[in-house]
Design an enzyme around this catalytic site. Structure first.
Site, PDB file in Angstrom:
ATOM      1  N   GLY A  10      15.130 104.798  75.226  1.00  0.00           N
ATOM      2  CA  GLY A  10      15.853 105.682  76.126  1.00  0.00           C
ATOM      3  C   GLY A  10      17.354 105.500  76.009  1.00  0.00           C
ATOM      4  O   GLY A  10      17.851 104.729  75.183  1.00  0.00           O
ATOM      5  N   PHE A  11      18.072 106.210  76.862  1.00  0.00           N
ATOM      6  CA  PHE A  11      19.539 106.191  76.853  1.00  0.00           C
ATOM      7  C   PHE A  11      20.081 104.774  77.012  1.00  0.00           C
ATOM      8  O   PHE A  11      20.653 104.192  76.076  1.00  0.00           O
ATOM      9  CB  PHE A  11      20.055 107.136  77.946  1.00  0.00           C
ATOM     10  CG  PHE A  11      21.469 106.901  78.385  1.00  0.00           C
ATOM     11  CD1 PHE A  11      22.499 106.799  77.463  1.00  0.00           C
ATOM     12  CD2 PHE A  11      21.781 106.787  79.742  1.00  0.00           C
ATOM     13  CE1 PHE A  11      23.811 106.580  77.874  1.00  0.00           C
ATOM     14  CE2 PHE A  11      23.086 106.582  80.155  1.00  0.00           C
ATOM     15  CZ  PHE A  11      24.098 106.476  79.224  1.00  0.00           C
ATOM     16  N   LYS A 105       5.727  86.354  83.468  1.00  0.00           N
ATOM     17  CA  LYS A 105       5.070  85.162  84.023  1.00  0.00           C
ATOM     18  C   LYS A 105       4.282  84.419  82.947  1.00  0.00           C
ATOM     19  O   LYS A 105       4.376  83.188  82.817  1.00  0.00           O
ATOM     20  CB  LYS A 105       4.154  85.560  85.177  1.00  0.00           C
ATOM     21  CG  LYS A 105       3.355  84.427  85.800  1.00  0.00           C
ATOM     22  CD  LYS A 105       2.571  84.927  86.999  1.00  0.00           C
ATOM     23  CE  LYS A 105       1.692  83.824  87.584  1.00  0.00           C
ATOM     24  NZ  LYS A 105       0.519  83.549  86.745  1.00  0.00           N
ATOM     25  N   TYR A 145      11.115 108.472  92.756  1.00  0.00           N
ATOM     26  CA  TYR A 145      11.992 107.537  92.042  1.00  0.00           C
ATOM     27  C   TYR A 145      12.564 106.496  93.002  1.00  0.00           C
ATOM     28  O   TYR A 145      12.515 105.288  92.729  1.00  0.00           O
ATOM     29  CB  TYR A 145      13.113 108.311  91.371  1.00  0.00           C
ATOM     30  CG  TYR A 145      13.984 107.491  90.452  1.00  0.00           C
ATOM     31  CD1 TYR A 145      13.464 106.903  89.305  1.00  0.00           C
ATOM     32  CD2 TYR A 145      15.347 107.321  90.711  1.00  0.00           C
ATOM     33  CE1 TYR A 145      14.265 106.166  88.443  1.00  0.00           C
ATOM     34  CE2 TYR A 145      16.160 106.593  89.857  1.00  0.00           C
ATOM     35  CZ  TYR A 145      15.617 106.010  88.724  1.00  0.00           C
ATOM     36  OH  TYR A 145      16.413 105.282  87.880  1.00  0.00           O
TER      37      TYR A 145
END
Length: 317
Positions: A10-11, A105, A145
């Protein structure tokens, strides 16, 4: 060092990959390419230091070998994405963050959560410090979001407290630069595309709402500084150079020498009226503050989009 970067095509994720390579990391990029693009990684050297896995963090993550850092940058992040991929946005922030934390983890790795100023919602205080709990509509159009990121932060802290996972949380304010999607739906690519193509520049509302536009290189520098620090509370990363949306539209017109007119449309639901980070914590804990002005970053971004549009026009029959 060996790092896993979810959303690495992505960006922002791809720019992080560049920085990690410069810092001599080996990198595993995990991306389902819904909003990312292999074009963002095409410039990387073919020397085996970057491995790409096409996959969704909503599915269990299996990475062979040691891992020192897990950078969780995977999520669609534009208003158009909230409409087009609402369930995928929530799965990325919920199930995806759970899987990424599980990997950290298992590998005893540092977990870095790429969060957002959206956790503050439509803030009632300005600038917004990390101690502000926010003003979020949990069922509005931006909720998929906003709430996914709020949940991901809570889950990150739960893994720190319950399992001793070393965590970092960055809250990004509006960030822009090359490799943004042309049809992303966010204000920077929207305005730049409209200005370069001579279309009207569309402002939703009266343009008085403010944003603080940080250039990607400044933000990625903050990411790296936070990652190698020992600080485990949320940190705002953004610029305090606050502009109204109308001022930003005018800056784009000036920078592109465009003749586009500005058109005002009805405002978007739950559109925040103010966005400006309090970056006191970043300066104190990371010795970080942004250096690139809006005008400098905008010039480089416009040139990127200018070339992108020319390539698309050349490929049209």
């Amino acid at each position: 060092m060996r790092s896993v970067v979810t959303g690495g095509a992505g960006f922002l994720g791809s720019h992080l990959v560049d920085r990690l390579l410069a810092e001599r990391h080996e990198i595993v990029v995990l991306d389902n390419l819904i909003t990312g693009s292999l074009d963002n990684l095409a410039h990387l050297p073919d020397d085996g230091r970057v491995e790409f896995i096409e996959g969704d963090i909503a599915d269990p993550i299996f990475i062979d070998g040691p891992v020192d850092f897990v950078f969780n940058f995977a999520s669609p992040a534009s208003p158009d994405d909230f409409k087009n991929y609402p369930i995928k946005v929530m799965k990325a922030g919920g199930v995806g963050t759970l899987h990424a934390l599980g990997l950290a983890k298992a590998k005893n790795a540092v977990f870095f959560m790429a969060s957002t100023s959206e956790v503050y919602g439509d803030p009632l205080v300005s600038p917004q410090p990390e101690t502000y709990w926010g003003n979020v509509n949990p069922i509005g159009p931006r909720a998929v979001y906003d709430e996914a990121k709020r949940y991901s932060e809570a889950l990150t802290m739960a893994y720190r407290n319950a399992h001793g996972v070393k965590v970092r949380i960055a809250r990004f304010f509006n960030t822009f630069g090359p490799r943004m999607r042309l049809n992303d739906g966010r204000v920077v690519p929207n305005f730049v595309k409209q200005a370069l193509t001579g279309e009207p520049i569309t402002i939703y509302g009266d343009g008085s709402q403010t944003r603080s536009f940080g250039y990607f290189s400044d933000i990625i520098d903050g990411v790296y500084r936070l990652a190698i620090s020992d600080y485990q509370e949320p940190v705002n990363l953004g610029t305090q150079e606050e502009r109204t949306i109308l001022e930003f539209a005018q800056a784009v017109i000036a920078a592109t020498n465009s003749e586009s007119e500005i058109v005002f449309l009805p405002g978007s639901v739950d559109d925040p009226k103010q966005r400006r980070p309090d970056t006191t914590r970043a300066k104190a804990e990371l010795n970080w503050e942004p250096k690139i002005s809006l005008e400098t970053g905008l010039a480089e971004t416009i040139e990127y989009f200018r070339k992108k549009i020319a390539m698309l026009n050349a490929s049209d029959p």
